[in-house]
Scaffold this active site. Structure first.
Site, PDB file in Angstrom:
ATOM      1  N   ASP A  20       0.816  -1.224   0.000  1.00  0.00           N
ATOM      2  CA  ASP A  20       0.000   0.000   0.000  1.00  0.00           C
ATOM      3  C   ASP A  20       0.850   1.274   0.000  1.00  0.00           C
ATOM      4  OD1 ASP A  20      -2.139  -1.832   0.395  1.00  0.00           O
ATOM      5  OD2 ASP A  20      -1.944  -1.656   2.569  1.00  0.00           O
ATOM      6  N   GLU A 227     -11.352  -0.087  -3.688  1.00  0.00           N
ATOM      7  CA  GLU A 227     -10.591   0.462  -2.556  1.00  0.00           C
ATOM      8  C   GLU A 227      -9.369   1.187  -3.087  1.00  0.00           C
ATOM      9  OE1 GLU A 227      -9.398  -2.897  -0.125  1.00  0.00           O
ATOM     10  OE2 GLU A 227      -8.078  -3.690  -1.684  1.00  0.00           O
TER      11      GLU A 227
END
Ligand code: FUB
Length: 328
Positions: A20, A227
């Site tokens: 991420d 997301e």
């Protein structure tokens, strides 16, 4: 801890698992704010229990010919009073002479919230505020400080990220499922307060539309928002990029307004090894870069991921060339 010189499409570091990546240029260097994946043999499910992270490490590089530096633990779960588990994808921002780390975690009721921590240095350590941002929910915060100094926070993720449980404005543990021909749920955006610690307004849903102006539908899993939102500016336009989740792509949509609506444009990164895909886009000197992750170093274990980078190229019309994570 110093590591190797970065190579495109190779893990930036291999002494820990990282995911991420949110990349920013601060003080002339590239700083990367990743999740820190832990090694464990716990359950792997749609609730995201396998992503059991407990701290953040910040990485930096002076440029793409210099070694990656791991600045060590920048913030730990034990020092966040409101959080109980799962420190997921963070982002950082600089304003008012202060560095802010925005991060999601489950609160003591198991509900994902978004918190803030501050530091005088982009490398941390960061000190968490005692409570989460009032009115925050779900995961994957990404902050854009615009040229007029207004700061926008984008967030939201389906399934384990709980976004679909907030359709009515309050937390609904068992929401009814969206039908495939209904508009897909969009990420949320809110203007941050001057001190960056609260929302100035209630978060609003972002609309993502096709070239005909029709909303992208929930059943359109190749294009619908899942997301990992990221917003960057290129030639005066706002680019919202995100993961499509179940179809494992990074895609993007463009708008002339930071609040949208955003018009769907195409794919930035084709699927990587591992279930999740998550990224950031940043300009360093005169080039643009994609930071992303995959699970190749762990042989495909979903929750043991590694951050990588690749150069990103725009076409003359402002569209982005699709990147193959495994070029031959
Ligand atoms: O790392 C945990 C979660 O996996 C992130 O918050 C999502 O974006 C996905 O990458």
């Amino acid at each position: 801890m110093n590591s190797k010189i970065p190579v495109p499409h190779q893990p930036l570091v291999s002494h820990i698992y990282t995911a991420d990546p949110s990349a920013h240029v601060f003080e002339g260097k590239i700083y990367i704010y990743p999740s820190h994946d832990l090694e464990h043999d716990g359950p792997d499910n749609d609730n995201g229990d396998q992503y059991a992270m407990e701290d953040y490490h910040i990485l930096s590089l002076d440029n793409f010919s210099s070694p990656v530096v791991d600045h060590g633990e920048a913030l730990h779960l034990r020092d966040i009073p409101w959080a109980s588990k799962q420190l997921w994808a963070p982002d950082a921002a600089f304003k008012n002479g202060i560095y802010y780390l925005f991060f999601p975690a489950r609160d003591h009721d198991g509900i994902f919230r978004i918190g803030v921590a501050t530091s005088n240095s982009p490398a941390g350590p960061f000190k968490a505020e005692p409570d989460y941002i009032p009115g925050s929910y779900s995961i994957d915060p990404a902050v854009l400080v615009d040229e007029d100094d207004k700061a926008y926070i984008y967030f939201g993720g389906l399934w384990g990220g709980q976004l679909e449980k907030w359709q009515t404005g309050t937390f609904e543990p068992n929401p009814s499922e969206l039908k495939p021909d209904q508009p897909a749920l969009g990420p949320r955006v809110a203007l941050l307060s001057e001190d960056m610690l609260t929302f100035q307004q209630e978060p609003q849903e972002i609309s993502i539309i096709d070239e005909e102006g029709q909303p992208i539908l929930a059943g359109d899993e190749d294009r619908r928002y899942f997301e990992g939102p990221w917003v960057h500016k290129y030639n005066g336009l706002y680019y919202l990029s995100y993961s499509t989740g179940s179809t494992h792509k990074l895609v993007y949509a463009v708008s002339d307004n930071p609040l949208g609506p955003f018009t769907f444009k195409g794919t930035i990164l084709t699927p990587v090894i591992g279930w999740t895909t998550h990224h950031s886009i940043v300009q360093f000197e005169d080039k643009w870069y994609l930071f992303y992750h995959d699970s190749s170093l762990s042989g495909g274990v979903n929750h043991k991921r590694s951050v990588k980078y690749a150069e990103l190229t725009y076409n003359a019309d402002g569209t982005i060339q699709t990147i193959d994570p495994y070029p031959s």
